[in-house]
Design an enzyme around this catalytic site. Structure first.
Site, PDB file in Angstrom:
ATOM      1  N   ASP A 483       0.813  -1.218   0.000  1.00  0.00           N
ATOM      2  CA  ASP A 483       0.000   0.000   0.000  1.00  0.00           C
ATOM      3  C   ASP A 483       0.846   1.267   0.000  1.00  0.00           C
ATOM      4  O   ASP A 483       0.354   2.345  -0.298  1.00  0.00           O
ATOM      5  CB  ASP A 483      -0.843   0.041   1.281  1.00  0.00           C
ATOM      6  CG  ASP A 483      -2.191  -0.601   1.092  1.00  0.00           C
ATOM      7  OD1 ASP A 483      -2.621  -0.747  -0.057  1.00  0.00           O
ATOM      8  OD2 ASP A 483      -2.818  -0.952   2.110  1.00  0.00           O
TER       9      ASP A 483
HETATM   10  C1  BGC Z   1      -2.908  -3.671   4.436  1.00  0.00           C
HETATM   11  C2  BGC Z   1      -2.656  -4.596   3.258  1.00  0.00           C
HETATM   12  C3  BGC Z   1      -1.341  -4.267   2.599  1.00  0.00           C
HETATM   13  C4  BGC Z   1      -0.219  -4.249   3.611  1.00  0.00           C
HETATM   14  C5  BGC Z   1       1.102  -3.850   3.020  1.00  0.00           C
HETATM   15  C6  BGC Z   1      -1.728  -3.676   5.357  1.00  0.00           C
HETATM   16  O1  BGC Z   1      -1.916  -2.752   6.353  1.00  0.00           O
HETATM   17  O2  BGC Z   1      -4.064  -4.096   5.108  1.00  0.00           O
HETATM   18  O3  BGC Z   1      -3.695  -4.471   2.330  1.00  0.00           O
HETATM   19  O4  BGC Z   1      -1.099  -5.229   1.614  1.00  0.00           O
HETATM   20  O5  BGC Z   1      -0.542  -3.363   4.665  1.00  0.00           O
HETATM   21  O6  BGC Z   1       1.147  -2.526   2.664  1.00  0.00           O
END
Ligand code: BGC
Length: 817
Positions: A483
């Site tokens: 993200d």
């Molecule tokens: C999110 C995921 C994401 C991960 C890595 C998490 O907080 O829920 O969707 O893939 O972070 O960024």
């Protein structure tokens, strides 16, 4: 140091001192009603949606930590104490908290008075039950005043903490005997109320917080309790609470039991009132009658225990390594069920206000529970798919209560579509139910746009095919699985959310990770097409996958590892050319999972590089070197201090990708090493550093660049749960559902002498015993199925058929060269 131990027979974690390095919690509830419950009786509860239907209040980032919960105050001849230790931090002669499957028990004692509290959410009802037992262990008569205490939330948890100009005037309650009703906003648009009741007559009550506590007192010094007398306050505005005052006389040895119920009740809009101003209590009466006795509470708990026993009976593990066995067989699956219920909404790190169900998160979570609740997984897939847009992209999140896409969080995460294929394929491999593909599912929650689930999968697949950049790799969009890799955002405004700020689609920034996910999950799509007689589509898909792999070969390989991405200027990320962020974990794990580079040795090289550059005693960090400065062209990943979160933290979610990748190479020793490093049970005696629960995975452990290297954060709600379960159950122990049946493909440490797994699969039970007397890491010499050996091709394939006969089958596997 350790703060407790596992009780494997009872499937409980036993906490032996209350001052754990962080509140160690449990989740109560498995259907509509949920409670978060800490080892000191802290936490809160809600019905269905942690934001919209919150029953009790909880203040995050509290001082002191974890204040607010379901509290009981005891007054023993002037000696006031709280048996759950908090909120008074009372010194106790005994203390123990047992977190079990869907219930928690706190037992303690002081000065000859023993207290026990068993808390759980019964099956099929929207309430929490707290069965409290007092025992006089002394040899004199005891006259006890007991006060219960909860603080009501005014339903919308966000509003409750922010909208005070309104909230201080709207609180309303009703009291009827031992039942306290919270009915704020019931007079207008709500048709639900809460009830906090006890099954014995009470001496008095309080419902106004200030009267009960005193304006300048904390929960640790409630005025009414210290004065030994409830004030019978009736809340009107301000902060409604619920407190019962009970007087209990206990002769030496005498035991008294009380059943407290905190319930959520709904009425039909035209049946809200019994008479003007008085709520219709019928649903509450039914609920409270049902749980009105200690026996009834015990029976409900027994039914809950049976439910969990059956559920977890679908996959069990026995092995010499008890840490692995208890995690894989019990706690990991339990955590997967919690992620099924909560997605990322409510934990001690997620306030339950901002985040609903994630499109990618929920699809991945499914991998961890589809074998436990296949029917519920089926409807989950359909719910998720309904939030997909007609072009195949998706809302990044949806709200569980409405099941509608969440506009506030937006879309444009270009990995999202592929996870729908991944989740659906897992469901079909588990159940053999291709019928799900023909279900009609809306696009964008709009029935007029409905089409079959198969069409949804096709749009997912095509979205990746048609959204590629200059190298032919998938465009990253706002971000991919990570993200925080925001390659098109260029955010300069302090405090702006990287998830929702404008995304200046460059048409250039590309993700090697999405390409690898495509190469991993695409073949399942092609196979589904073939098996449902969509031959042309299968061929088209296979060509697209082959082409993508070629592109990865050309533009995704950096010499010693896989590149991570290309930024909006076409510059490599995760390459030796970079100053920081030279190597990332994600693309390396996933590319090898997709078997890329296995034949020509690049896969081995990539995983060796991961070990060389990213390894730490507590797991594999996400990238190295950590970004020292904020990079406008990279976004949030570079916003974290080195070693935390996506900037070189040990982001546990992607460690199992490396574990699985290692099993593709047959390196069982290394696979297990990567598994054990992030597995909490192996760090139980290191709790002062790790800080979080030894029985659940955390999202992140601080990486080697961090000051607090080894400290964990964000336990419970993390994709780590599902992926570690996949890695241990399907790839290390190697019991893997495939389209044709149950594949047996263990890849274990050479020192592991064997193990047994029982697995419920498509209507039959498989009792699988694996013997590794030969001390190999991978390879099967023989398989006996109910006394008959598999030979030739069948042995090579090692796929057990779906017996579907409701019987138990004995499988004996001998590993060897
Ligand atoms: C999110 C995921 C994401 C991960 C890595 C998490 O907080 O829920 O969707 O893939 O972070 O960024």
């Amino acid at each position: 140091m350790q703060y407790g131990h596992f009780d494997d027979n009872a499937r409980e974690y036993v906490i032996t001192r209350p001052d754990t390095p962080y509140p160690w919690i449990n989740y109560l509830g498995c259907e509509d009603f949920f409670g978060l419950f800490s080892n000191t009786s802290g936490g809160y509860c809600f019905c269905r949606d942690a934001r919209m239907l919150r029953l009790t209040r909880y203040r995050y980032n509290n001082v002191p930590a974890d204040s607010g919960g379901r509290y009981f105050y005891l007054r023993d001849e002037g000696d006031v104490w709280t048996p759950s230790w908090m909120p008074m931090k009372s010194s106790l002669d005994r203390y123990e908290c047992r977190h079990g499957m869907g219930y928690s028990k706190i037992s303690s004692a002081r000065n000859g008075l023993a207290f026990s509290q068993v808390s759980f959410v019964p099956l099929h009802d929207t309430c929490e039950i707290h069965k409290v037992t007092l025992t006089n262990e002394s040899n004199i008569d005891k006259r006890i005043d007991m006060f219960s205490f909860i603080e009501f939330c005014l339903w919308n948890a966000n509003d409750d903490m922010t909208n005070f100009q309104r909230n201080f005037s709207i609180g309303e309650v009703e009291i009827d005997g031992s039942r306290i009703y919270h009915k704020t906003e019931y007079r207008e648009r709500r048709n639900h109320y809460a009830v906090w009741a006890v099954n014995v007559p009470i001496e008095g009550f309080d419902t106004d917080r200030q009267t009960f506590l005193g304006l300048y007192n904390g929960f640790d010094h409630p005025q009414a309790v210290f004065e030994g007398e409830a004030k019978n306050s009736v809340a009107s505005g301000w902060a409604p609470v619920g407190s019962h005052h009970i007087k209990a006389r206990l002769a030496p040895g005498e035991v008294k039991t009380f059943v407290f119920v905190l319930g959520y009740c709904e009425n039909h809009e035209d049946q809200k009132w019994e008479r003007p101003g008085v709520i219709n209590k019928k649903p509450a009466n039914i609920l409270l009658e049902k749980y009105g006795t200690s026996n009834a509470a015990d029976k409900a708990l027994a039914a809950l225990n049976e439910y969990w026993k059956n559920l977890l009976g679908r996959f069990t593990v026995d092995a010499e390594d008890k840490k692995m066995a208890r995690m894989a067989g019990v706690w990991n699956q339990y955590q997967c069920m919690v992620t099924f219920n909560m997605s990322r909404s409510a934990s001690y790190f997620e306030s339950g206000i901002g985040r609903g169900m994630g499109f990618r998160d929920s699809n991945q979570d499914l991998l961890g529970f589809v074998h436990l609740v296949p029917e519920r997984a089926r409807s989950r897939i359909l719910d998720i798919a309904a939030t997909q847009f007609p072009d195949g992209s998706a809302y990044h999140q949806y709200q569980p209560l409405t099941k509608r896409g969440n506009n506030e969080v937006g879309s444009g995460f270009n990995d999202d579509p592929l996870w729908l294929i991944c989740g659906t394929a897992a469901y079909i491999k588990e159940t053999g139910d291709y019928g799900i593909l023909e279900e009609k599912v809306p696009f964008d929650n709009n029935d007029a746009l409905a089409d079959t689930l198969f069409v949804h999968l096709k749009r997912s697949f095509d979205y990746t095919v048609t959204h590629t950049g200059p190298h032919g790799l998938p465009l990253i969009g706002r971000a991919d699985w990570n993200d925080c890799l925001n390659l098109n955002c260029f955010s300069k405004t302090p405090g702006e959310s990287f998830q929702t700020t404008a995304n200046y689609e460059s048409g250039v920034a590309e993700s090697v990770l999405i390409a690898a996910i495509f190469a991993f999950t695409g073949p399942d799509y092609a196979e589904i097409c073939r098996r449902t007689n969509r031959i042309e589509e299968a061929e088209y898909a296979e060509k697209a996958i082959a082409k993508m792999i070629e592109v990865i070969d050309q533009h995704g390989w950096d010499g010693d590892w896989f590149v991570r991405a290309y930024d909006a200027y076409g510059k490599k990320i995760g390459s030796r050319e970079c100053e920081d962020g030279k190597i990332f974990i994600e693309s390396n794990g996933f590319a090898v999972m997709a078997d890329i580079g296995i034949k020509d040795g690049r896969a081995r090289k990539a995983l060796d590089s991961v070990k060389e550059h990213l390894e730490s005693p507590y797991g594999i960090v996400l990238l190295q070197p950590a970004y020292k400065d904020y990079h406008l062209e990279l976004g949030e990943v570079s916003s974290y201090p080195p070693g935390y979160k996506e900037n070189a933290g040990i982001f546990c979610h992607n460690n199992p990708w490396v574990t699985i990748a290692e099993t593709r190479l047959g390196r069982g020793n290394r696979a297990f090493e990567t598994y054990a490093k992030i597995c909490p049970a192996y760090r139980e005696d290191d709790s002062d550093l790790r800080r979080l629960e030894p029985y659940v995975y955390a999202q992140m452990v601080a990486g080697k660049d961090a000051v607090r290297h080894g400290e964990a954060k964000n336990s419970w709600l993390t994709g780590t749960a599902a992926w570690t379960f996949v890695s241990i159950s399907q790839y290390i122990l190697g019991v893997r559902p495939v389209f044709d049946g149950l594949m047996i493909d263990p890849c274990i440490p050479s020192s592991m002498k064997g193990f047994t797994v029982t697995r419920h699969f498509r209507g039959a039970d498989y009792h699988i015993t694996v013997d590794n007397g030969a001390g190999v890491e991978k390879g099967i010499k023989s398989i006996m199925v109910d006394g008959n050996s598999l030979d030739g091709e069948a042995l090579k394939k090692a796929v057990l058929p779906a017996f579907g006969d409701n019987k138990a089958h004995n499988i004996i596997v001998t590993m060897g060269k």
